[in-house]
Design an enzyme around this catalytic site. Structure first.
Site, PDB file in Angstrom:
ATOM      1  N   ARG A 168       0.811  -1.236   0.000  1.00 55.97           N
ATOM      2  CA  ARG A 168       0.000   0.000   0.000  1.00 55.97           C
ATOM      3  C   ARG A 168       0.834   1.271   0.000  1.00 55.97           C
ATOM      4  NH1 ARG A 168      -2.986  -3.072   3.718  1.00 55.97           N
ATOM      5  NH2 ARG A 168      -4.737  -4.099   2.684  1.00 55.97           N
ATOM      6  N   LYS A 213       2.597  12.109 -10.071  1.00 53.62           N
ATOM      7  CA  LYS A 213       1.655  11.373 -10.923  1.00 53.62           C
ATOM      8  C   LYS A 213       2.364  10.119 -11.398  1.00 53.62           C
ATOM      9  CE  LYS A 213      -1.311  14.996 -12.803  1.00 53.62           C
ATOM     10  NZ  LYS A 213      -1.716  15.725 -14.028  1.00 53.62           N
ATOM     11  N   GLU A 272       8.593  21.201 -23.104  1.00 54.55           N
ATOM     12  CA  GLU A 272       7.990  21.323 -21.758  1.00 54.55           C
ATOM     13  C   GLU A 272       8.646  22.468 -20.977  1.00 54.55           C
ATOM     14  OE1 GLU A 272       5.334  19.756 -20.888  1.00 54.55           O
ATOM     15  OE2 GLU A 272       5.256  17.822 -21.927  1.00 54.55           O
ATOM     16  N   LYS A 316       7.169  23.899 -11.430  1.00 53.93           N
ATOM     17  CA  LYS A 316       6.329  22.719 -11.217  1.00 53.93           C
ATOM     18  C   LYS A 316       6.140  22.475  -9.724  1.00 53.93           C
ATOM     19  CE  LYS A 316       4.656  18.428 -12.523  1.00 53.93           C
ATOM     20  NZ  LYS A 316       4.618  17.325 -13.461  1.00 53.93           N
ATOM     21  N   GLU A 376      -4.700  18.389  -8.706  1.00 49.28           N
ATOM     22  CA  GLU A 376      -5.226  19.001  -9.929  1.00 49.28           C
ATOM     23  C   GLU A 376      -6.697  19.372  -9.814  1.00 49.28           C
ATOM     24  OE1 GLU A 376      -3.470  17.490 -13.592  1.00 49.28           O
ATOM     25  OE2 GLU A 376      -5.310  18.009 -14.646  1.00 49.28           O
ATOM     26  N   ARG A 414      -3.177  23.221 -11.318  1.00 51.49           N
ATOM     27  CA  ARG A 414      -2.302  22.216 -11.954  1.00 51.49           C
ATOM     28  C   ARG A 414      -2.730  21.920 -13.394  1.00 51.49           C
ATOM     29  NH1 ARG A 414       0.468  16.855  -9.152  1.00 51.49           N
ATOM     30  NH2 ARG A 414       1.621  16.234 -11.010  1.00 51.49           N
ATOM     31  N   ASN A 443      -1.232  21.574 -18.511  1.00 52.21           N
ATOM     32  CA  ASN A 443      -1.649  20.872 -19.723  1.00 52.21           C
ATOM     33  C   ASN A 443      -1.782  21.804 -20.926  1.00 52.21           C
ATOM     34  OD1 ASN A 443      -1.877  18.184 -18.770  1.00 52.21           O
ATOM     35  ND2 ASN A 443      -3.641  18.847 -17.572  1.00 52.21           N
ATOM     36  N   HIS A 500      -1.674  20.455 -24.399  1.00 51.92           N
ATOM     37  CA  HIS A 500      -1.754  18.996 -24.305  1.00 51.92           C
ATOM     38  C   HIS A 500      -3.044  18.419 -24.898  1.00 51.92           C
ATOM     39  CE1 HIS A 500       1.756  19.540 -21.856  1.00 51.92           C
ATOM     40  NE2 HIS A 500       1.820  18.270 -21.502  1.00 51.92           N
ATOM     41  N   HIS A 519      -2.325  15.632 -27.366  1.00 55.80           N
ATOM     42  CA  HIS A 519      -2.718  14.223 -27.218  1.00 55.80           C
ATOM     43  C   HIS A 519      -3.463  13.747 -28.464  1.00 55.80           C
ATOM     44  CE1 HIS A 519      -2.402  14.350 -22.573  1.00 55.80           C
ATOM     45  NE2 HIS A 519      -1.295  13.918 -23.120  1.00 55.80           N
ATOM     46  N   HIS A 560       5.886  13.011 -27.517  1.00 58.22           N
ATOM     47  CA  HIS A 560       4.978  13.804 -26.682  1.00 58.22           C
ATOM     48  C   HIS A 560       5.354  15.289 -26.705  1.00 58.22           C
ATOM     49  CE1 HIS A 560       2.349  14.757 -23.343  1.00 58.22           C
ATOM     50  NE2 HIS A 560       3.370  15.318 -22.721  1.00 58.22           N
TER      51      HIS A 560
HETATM   52  P1  NAD Z   1      11.170   7.613 -22.131  1.00 57.19           P
HETATM   53  O1  NAD Z   1      11.182   7.275 -20.715  1.00 57.19           O
HETATM   54  O2  NAD Z   1      10.609   6.609 -23.099  1.00 57.19           O
HETATM   55  O3  NAD Z   1      12.644   7.996 -22.594  1.00 57.19           O
HETATM   56  C1  NAD Z   1      12.885   8.353 -23.942  1.00 57.19           C
HETATM   57  C2  NAD Z   1      14.026   7.531 -24.555  1.00 57.19           C
HETATM   58  O4  NAD Z   1      15.277   8.012 -24.052  1.00 57.19           O
HETATM   59  C3  NAD Z   1      14.003   6.056 -24.184  1.00 57.19           C
HETATM   60  O5  NAD Z   1      14.401   5.298 -25.285  1.00 57.19           O
HETATM   61  C4  NAD Z   1      15.013   5.952 -23.055  1.00 57.19           C
HETATM   62  O6  NAD Z   1      15.560   4.669 -22.902  1.00 57.19           O
HETATM   63  C5  NAD Z   1      16.054   6.926 -23.527  1.00 57.19           C
HETATM   64  N1  NAD Z   1      16.897   7.500 -22.503  1.00 57.19           N
HETATM   65  C6  NAD Z   1      16.523   7.948 -21.277  1.00 57.19           C
HETATM   66  N2  NAD Z   1      17.550   8.564 -20.683  1.00 57.19           N
HETATM   67  C7  NAD Z   1      18.603   8.509 -21.521  1.00 57.19           C
HETATM   68  C8  NAD Z   1      19.931   8.986 -21.471  1.00 57.19           C
HETATM   69  N3  NAD Z   1      20.341   9.726 -20.467  1.00 57.19           N
HETATM   70  N4  NAD Z   1      20.750   8.718 -22.513  1.00 57.19           N
HETATM   71  C9  NAD Z   1      20.301   8.007 -23.579  1.00 57.19           C
HETATM   72  N5  NAD Z   1      19.035   7.566 -23.714  1.00 57.19           N
HETATM   73  C10 NAD Z   1      18.196   7.808 -22.684  1.00 57.19           C
HETATM   74  O7  NAD Z   1      10.364   8.965 -22.430  1.00 57.19           O
HETATM   75  P2  NAD Z   1      10.223  10.338 -21.625  1.00 57.19           P
HETATM   76  O8  NAD Z   1      10.003  11.356 -22.671  1.00 57.19           O
HETATM   77  O9  NAD Z   1      11.302  10.515 -20.636  1.00 57.19           O
HETATM   78  O10 NAD Z   1       8.882  10.127 -20.797  1.00 57.19           O
HETATM   79  C11 NAD Z   1       7.658   9.883 -21.441  1.00 57.19           C
HETATM   80  C12 NAD Z   1       6.723   9.247 -20.437  1.00 57.19           C
HETATM   81  O11 NAD Z   1       6.532  10.142 -19.355  1.00 57.19           O
HETATM   82  C13 NAD Z   1       5.357   8.941 -20.987  1.00 57.19           C
HETATM   83  O12 NAD Z   1       4.981   7.649 -20.575  1.00 57.19           O
HETATM   84  C14 NAD Z   1       4.458   9.975 -20.345  1.00 57.19           C
HETATM   85  O13 NAD Z   1       3.145   9.515 -20.148  1.00 57.19           O
HETATM   86  C15 NAD Z   1       5.154  10.205 -19.035  1.00 57.19           C
HETATM   87  N6  NAD Z   1       4.897  11.520 -18.417  1.00 57.19           N
HETATM   88  C16 NAD Z   1       4.522  11.531 -17.128  1.00 57.19           C
HETATM   89  C17 NAD Z   1       4.296  12.733 -16.484  1.00 57.19           C
HETATM   90  C18 NAD Z   1       3.950  12.740 -15.037  1.00 57.19           C
HETATM   91  O14 NAD Z   1       3.638  13.819 -14.503  1.00 57.19           O
HETATM   92  N7  NAD Z   1       4.026  11.625 -14.357  1.00 57.19           N
HETATM   93  C19 NAD Z   1       4.454  13.936 -17.166  1.00 57.19           C
HETATM   94  C20 NAD Z   1       4.853  13.894 -18.504  1.00 57.19           C
HETATM   95  C21 NAD Z   1       5.076  12.670 -19.128  1.00 57.19           C
HETATM   96  N1  GLY Z   2       2.500  16.691 -16.357  1.00 57.01           N
HETATM   97  C1  GLY Z   2       1.377  17.361 -15.815  1.00 57.01           C
HETATM   98  C2  GLY Z   2       1.296  17.255 -14.341  1.00 57.01           C
HETATM   99  O1  GLY Z   2       2.167  16.742 -13.685  1.00 57.01           O
HETATM  100  O2  GLY Z   2       0.320  17.671 -13.784  1.00 57.01           O
END
Ligand code: NAD
Ligand code: GLY
Length: 357
Positions: free
Chosen positions: A118, A140, A182, A224, A234, A238, A242, A245, A249, A262
């Site tokens: 949990r 998130k 971003e 942030k 949110e 918050r 977006n 977005h 999306h 993205h």
């Molecule tokens: P990702 O995690 O897929 O990373 C992108 C690519 O870069 C991957 O191939 C990864 O292996 C590679 N990589 C990572 N670090 C590296 C490094 N230092 N050197 C070489 N390669 C590297 O993508 P992302 O853009 O980091 O994240 C996208 C994800 O984040 C999505 O799933 C999205 O939904 C999520 N997201 C979440 C939030 C949140 O608030 N939780 C906000 C925005 C996005």
């Molecule tokens: N990425 C949007 C949020 O964290 O609220």
């Protein structure tokens, strides 16, 4: 080393930003309360950076789990694999999960940490620019389902965020630029001075100059952290994060996941939101032009890719999580630094903006 805080009372946590912060374990060891640690990473990041993290875990019982690279692996099944790895470690309630990687690893690891017994502690060690400035901060977490992205998840704040800016040296160019979208977003929604700073630091950012990057990441995280501290769940402000977005999306899904990153979709979406704001008389069109110019100088796309139909994009936008009672709510702006939630926008106006691109 820059240190910021996400102020959430007894759940407050630090964000450490530095050029070698993974190796400087003294900064983050104090975030580990118990004696057991599971490090989650992927097959691209682990060979590059796992050793740095393991070097800081002397004296603790630890294990690593390396999953395949890619958004398609942010699944319930892989969350299950993380829970199984915690079980093999015999993890107690004071164990910690470390998520080392981009947003995929951070979201998946955070979600598994929220589920194990949990909820156990987790530490975000983001290695993409997008994860450093957005996904690692704010709690998130989640996984994708066949029915859609991020549909299963939990709010679960990390115990610390450790940003090692030197890891950006190996990030592919396209991923790096997508993260910059971003960064621009924070200026666009609430900080005119930061927006102007970005305009004067384009060359340094594109050259991945360490000082400029550290400053851009720190400003983004500060924004942030402030928003999350004021509106963790949110219920209000918050949602402004977006900006771009809802359009973005729709573009991502309509183009087919993976075709547009993205951050690229957010760049196009921010310009569309700015154009719609001008069309509705909320903002001067010169602000939309200024945003477009900055995005283009940062080598980001600003136009809808050919072949995507306006009516199909609008259909996708209707499924947005911010919609209330079938009415679209959009994040628009009154100009640079002044975003706001706007409900009841006529769909004809949205379609006109989509069609005019
Ligand atoms: P990702 O995690 O897929 O990373 C992108 C690519 O870069 C991957 O191939 C990864 O292996 C590679 N990589 C990572 N670090 C590296 C490094 N230092 N050197 C070489 N390669 C590297 O993508 P992302 O853009 O980091 O994240 C996208 C994800 O984040 C999505 O799933 C999205 O939904 C999520 N997201 C979440 C939030 C949140 O608030 N939780 C906000 C925005 C996005
Ligand atoms: N990425 C949007 C949020 O964290 O609220």
């Amino acid at each position: 080393m820059i240190e910021l805080e996400v102020a959430l009372g007894e759940r407050s946590y630090p964000i450490h930003i530095g050029s070698d912060s993974l190796r400087q374990a003294t900064h983050w060891r104090s975030a580990l309360r118990g004696r057991q640690v599971l490090v989650l990473s992927n097959s691209t990041v682990a060979p590059l950076y796992l050793e740095r993290v393991l070097g800081g875990l002397d004296g603790l019982a630890h294990a690593s789990l390396i999953i395949e690279d890619g958004e398609q692996h942010k699944t319930f099944a892989n969350a299950g694999r993380v829970l199984d790895a915690l079980a093999r470690l015999g993890a107690n309630r004071d164990a910690t999960l470390i998520a080392l990687g981009g947003g995929v690893i951070g979201d998946l690891g955070g979600f598994a940490a929220a589920c194990w017994m949990r909820g156990i502690d987790f530490v975000q060690m983001p290695t993409t620019l997008l994860a450093m400035v957005d996904s690692s901060v704010g709690g998130k977490t989640g996984v994708n389902l066949a029915a859609g992205k991020n549909l299963a998840g939990a709010f679960h704040q990390p115990r610390a965020v450790v940003i090692d800016t030197s890891t950006l040296a190996t990030l592919p160019e396209r991923e790096f630029l997508a993260g910059l979208a971003e960064v621009v977003k924070y200026g666009a929604i609430g900080d005119t001075a930061f927006f102007a700073w970005l305009e004067t630091h384009v060359d340094a950012l594109l050259a991945r100059d360490a000082t400029a990057l550290e400053a851009a990441i720190a400003s983004s995280c500060r924004h942030k952290a402030g928003v999350v501290a004021r509106d963790e769940r949110e219920l209000g402000e918050r949602a402004l994060l977006n900006f771009g977005h809802t359009f973005g999306h729709a573009l991502e899904v309509e183009a087919g996941y993976g075709e547009i990153l993205h951050g690229e979709a957010v760049a196009i979406g921010m310009r569309l939101a700015a154009c719609l704001s001008s069309r509705l008389g909320l903002a001067a069109s010169k602000d939309a032009e200024r945003l477009q110019a900055l995005l283009q100088r940062l080598k980001l796309p600003t136009r809808i890719p050919p072949g995507l139909q306006p009516h199909r994009l609008l259909e996708r936008m209707r499924l947005d999580k911010k919609s209330v009672s079938g009415q679209l709510r959009l994040i628009l702006w009154r100009g640079i630094g002044q975003a706001e939630v706007v409900g009841g926008v006529a769909e004809s106006a949205i379609e006109e903006v989509l069609a005019s691109d």
